[in-house]
Design a protein around this motif. Structure first.
Motif, mmCIF file in Angstrom:
data_model
loop_
_atom_site.group_PDB
_atom_site.id
_atom_site.type_symbol
_atom_site.label_atom_id
_atom_site.label_comp_id
_atom_site.label_asym_id
_atom_site.label_seq_id
_atom_site.Cartn_x
_atom_site.Cartn_y
_atom_site.Cartn_z
ATOM 1 N N VAL A 99 1.105 -0.858 -0.276
ATOM 2 C CA VAL A 99 -0.206 -0.158 0.055
ATOM 3 C C VAL A 99 0.962 1.449 -0.089
ATOM 4 N N LEU A 100 1.998 1.579 1.049
ATOM 5 C CA LEU A 100 2.803 2.567 0.955
ATOM 6 C C LEU A 100 3.335 2.424 -0.311
ATOM 7 N N ALA A 101 3.746 1.623 -0.976
ATOM 8 C CA ALA A 101 4.709 1.754 -2.224
ATOM 9 C C ALA A 101 3.607 2.154 -3.315
ATOM 10 N N ALA A 102 2.461 2.078 -3.181
ATOM 11 C CA ALA A 102 1.215 2.248 -4.234
ATOM 12 C C ALA A 102 1.067 3.927 -4.132
ATOM 13 N N LEU A 103 1.038 4.295 -2.869
ATOM 14 C CA LEU A 103 0.883 5.720 -2.212
ATOM 15 C C LEU A 103 1.985 6.726 -2.671
ATOM 16 N N THR A 104 3.279 6.140 -3.177
ATOM 17 C CA THR A 104 4.503 7.053 -2.860
ATOM 18 C C THR A 104 5.311 6.726 -3.952
ATOM 19 N N ALA A 105 5.335 6.099 -5.206
ATOM 20 C CA ALA A 105 5.772 5.415 -5.852
ATOM 21 C C ALA A 105 6.125 6.236 -6.786
ATOM 22 N N GLY A 106 4.873 7.082 -7.055
ATOM 23 C CA GLY A 106 4.847 8.547 -8.379
ATOM 24 C C GLY A 106 3.914 8.402 -9.669
ATOM 25 N N GLY A 107 4.143 8.950 -10.654
ATOM 26 C CA GLY A 107 3.203 8.768 -12.162
ATOM 27 C C GLY A 107 1.759 9.000 -11.751
ATOM 28 N N GLN A 108 0.507 8.899 -13.127
ATOM 29 C CA GLN A 108 -0.549 8.762 -12.753
ATOM 30 C C GLN A 108 -1.034 7.897 -11.417
ATOM 31 N N SER A 109 -2.596 8.414 -11.241
ATOM 32 C CA SER A 109 -3.527 7.663 -10.462
ATOM 33 C C SER A 109 -3.441 6.172 -10.867
ATOM 34 N N THR A 110 -3.464 4.841 -10.409
ATOM 35 C CA THR A 110 -3.837 3.466 -10.469
ATOM 36 C C THR A 110 -5.534 4.138 -10.671
ATOM 37 N N CYS A 111 -6.029 4.330 -10.813
ATOM 38 C CA CYS A 111 -7.791 4.049 -10.451
ATOM 39 C C CYS A 111 -8.623 5.526 -10.678
ATOM 40 N N GLY A 112 -9.586 5.086 -9.857
ATOM 41 C CA GLY A 112 -10.703 6.573 -9.843
ATOM 42 C C GLY A 112 -11.046 6.674 -11.901
ATOM 43 N N ARG A 113 -11.545 7.710 -11.440
ATOM 44 C CA ARG A 113 -11.567 8.352 -13.319
ATOM 45 C C ARG A 113 -10.625 9.378 -13.970
ATOM 46 N N GLU A 114 -11.386 8.619 -15.285
ATOM 47 C CA GLU A 114 -10.383 9.098 -16.470
ATOM 48 C C GLU A 114 -10.979 9.755 -17.328
ATOM 49 N N VAL A 115 -10.448 11.022 -17.925
ATOM 50 C CA VAL A 115 -11.737 11.961 -19.028
ATOM 51 C C VAL A 115 -10.048 11.077 -20.578
ATOM 52 N N ASN A 116 -10.577 10.890 -21.518
ATOM 53 C CA ASN A 116 -9.969 10.462 -22.792
ATOM 54 C C ASN A 116 -10.555 10.804 -23.683
ATOM 55 N N PHE A 117 -9.705 12.240 -24.327
ATOM 56 C CA PHE A 117 -10.563 12.666 -25.698
ATOM 57 C C PHE A 117 -9.990 12.013 -26.286
ATOM 58 N N ARG A 118 -10.561 11.150 -27.512
ATOM 59 C CA ARG A 118 -10.708 10.279 -28.333
ATOM 60 C C ARG A 118 -10.138 10.609 -29.687
ATOM 61 N N ILE A 119 -9.631 11.315 -30.442
ATOM 62 C CA ILE A 119 -9.275 12.033 -31.995
ATOM 63 C C ILE A 119 -9.265 10.804 -32.624
ATOM 64 N N SER A 120 -10.317 10.491 -33.550
ATOM 65 C CA SER A 120 -10.813 8.897 -34.892
ATOM 66 C C SER A 120 -10.680 10.090 -36.065
ATOM 67 N N VAL A 121 -10.722 9.042 -37.291
ATOM 68 C CA VAL A 121 -11.336 9.831 -38.322
ATOM 69 C C VAL A 121 -12.387 10.224 -38.737
ATOM 70 N N ALA A 122 -13.220 9.246 -38.305
ATOM 71 C CA ALA A 122 -14.139 10.214 -38.233
ATOM 72 C C ALA A 122 -15.087 10.646 -37.487
ATOM 73 N N THR A 123 -14.469 10.476 -36.262
ATOM 74 C CA THR A 123 -15.408 10.919 -34.942
ATOM 75 C C THR A 123 -13.888 11.215 -34.185
ATOM 76 N N ALA A 124 -14.495 12.661 -33.381
ATOM 77 C CA ALA A 124 -13.857 13.247 -31.817
ATOM 78 C C ALA A 124 -14.084 13.205 -30.457
ATOM 79 N N GLU A 125 -14.300 12.467 -29.529
ATOM 80 C CA GLU A 125 -15.332 11.989 -28.520
ATOM 81 C C GLU A 125 -14.473 12.271 -27.397
ATOM 82 N N VAL A 126 -15.209 12.657 -26.287
ATOM 83 C CA VAL A 126 -14.814 12.752 -24.657
ATOM 84 C C VAL A 126 -15.333 11.650 -24.391
ATOM 85 N N VAL A 127 -14.566 11.352 -23.025
ATOM 86 C CA VAL A 127 -15.505 10.137 -22.854
ATOM 87 C C VAL A 127 -14.797 9.573 -21.489
ATOM 88 N N LEU A 128 -15.632 10.159 -20.350
ATOM 89 C CA LEU A 128 -16.090 10.065 -19.216
ATOM 90 C C LEU A 128 -15.771 8.420 -18.679
#
Length: 391
Positions: A99-128
């Motif tokens: 648990v301590l390693a997970a909370l102190t290793a740094g980098g991005q969060s490993t769970c919770g919420r994420e916004v992914n802005f996906r740019i494809s050939v036909a569409t560009a969508e924001v996905v929460l």
């Protein structure tokens, strides 16, 4: 008498020493042994939270058995002041050390919420989306197209959270114009893109960003990744290829990218075009003609007209000889690799086969047979067939 007192004191000291060692051993076992969690959880570390607050929160959620032992272990490990804010996935039976390693290793969060802005050939969508700790899979919360839809309340609320993660994902085959046009609508980015990046120079990939990230800096990162990929694969290219420069290989890779979305076909498709170049044949590929019509600014949305197939543009490979002057999209790594290390085949033609893939042919007669089959499939669907490369 003094001898008795000394003996008793020594005995007491030994007992205390034994108890101390026992306590240390128990604490070490409690810190390194399996934890009490029976199912995975997402644990949030607030910005500026103290070790004491975090340890009490972990104990309250059942992630650690004793907050004091967790604090002592963190201090002993000299990482008590290294907590990283965000949301972190804690697996069942994780030890306090885990648990301590997970909370102190740094980098991005490993769970919770994420916004992914996906740019494809036909569409560009924001996905929460939000990670379900029990399944370790993301669940889509809301999705919208910022070019057409107002931002939903769920997205606006999530965007205010400090632990939300932000990501930009480029699909293979998008054009530079599509990327820039879409990034303008990403309300969580900052800065203006004053110059359109050269076609083909942006790497289709996933990019971790922060809220307020600079758009020109993001474009520069995309260009740097693509340049690195091209340089790496150019250095390991096969012999005898018809490219004088890496840019020409990138042009070929973009054509391969637009012709097939099946990874296992890319090297075969590349071999067809290379074989045609070797024989002095025109490439005759529809995606290049389409690029000559649209200049990469959006999707054509209809079939090509005969007048467009005959119209002379720098990209119309039914008219020009050899490769067009620029890429027609931003190819991914697999297509660049296919262009630089193609299969060795006798094929000069290919056409869709109705399964999502293509039928390849060595002779025009074989190709015409494949075209007849494809037109029958398309006629049954009530659609107009595209015939790939042809004589």
């Amino acid at each position: 008498m003094w001898r008795s007192i000394a003996s008793n004191a020594l005995t007491l000291f030994i007992v205390v020493l034994i108890l101390a060692f026992g306590l240390i051993a128990w604490g070490r076992q409690a810190f390194t042994g399996p934890g009490p969690l029976t199912q995975a959880i997402c644990f949030k570390v607030d910005k500026g939270a103290s070790l004491s607050q975090v340890s009490r929160g972990l104990e309250a959620e059942g992630a650690v058995s004793d907050a004091r032992i967790f604090r002592i272990g963190a201090d002993y490990s000299q990482v008590g002041n290294s907590l990283k804010f965000g949301s972190y996935l804690i697996q069942p039976q994780s030890s306090m050390g885990d648990v301590l390693a997970a909370l102190t290793a740094g980098g991005q969060s490993t769970c919770g919420r994420e916004v992914n802005f996906r740019i494809s050939v036909a569409t560009a969508e924001v996905v929460l989306r939000e990670l379900d700790p029990a399944t370790n899979r993301y669940v889509e919360v809301v999705k919208f197209d910022p070019a057409k839809d107002a931002a939903p309340t769920a997205y606006l609320d999530a965007a205010q959270a400090s632990d939300i993660r932000w990501r930009i994902t480029l699909a293979e085959g998008v054009t530079s114009w599509q990327v820039v046009d879409s990034l303008k609508r990403a309300d969580f980015l900052a800065g203006n893109i004053d110059k359109l990046p050269a076609e083909g120079t942006l790497s289709p990939d996933s990019y971790e960003v922060e809220k307020g990230f600079d758009r020109p800096t993001l474009i520069a990162d995309m260009e740097a990744r693509q340049a690195k990929t091209l340089a790496e694969l150019w250095a390991t290219r096969a012999e005898g290829l018809p490219y004088a420069t890496p840019k020409e290989a990138l042009v070929m890779a973009s054509i391969v990218e637009k012709e097939t979305g099946i990874p296992t076909e890319r090297k075969q498709v590349a071999s067809v075009f290379i074989n045609r170049l070797a024989k002095g044949m025109k490439l005759q590929t529809d995606p290049t003609v389409i690029y000559g019509v649209t200049k990469g600014e959006g999707v054509l949305g209809r079939g090509l007209r005969q007048s467009e197939l005959k119209r002379e543009t720098p990209w119309n490979t039914y008219v020009i000889n050899g490769l067009p002057p620029t890429p027609i999209a931003n190819p991914g790594r697999l297509s660049i690799e296919a262009a630089l290390n193609p299969d060795t085949t006798p094929f000069l033609y290919f056409v869709a086969d109705g399964s999502g893939g293509h039928a390849f042919a060595e002779t025009l007669a074989q190709h015409n047979e494949n075209v007849v089959k494809w037109r029958a499939i398309e006629a049954a669907k009530g659609e107009e067939a595209a015939v790939g490369v042809q004589e």
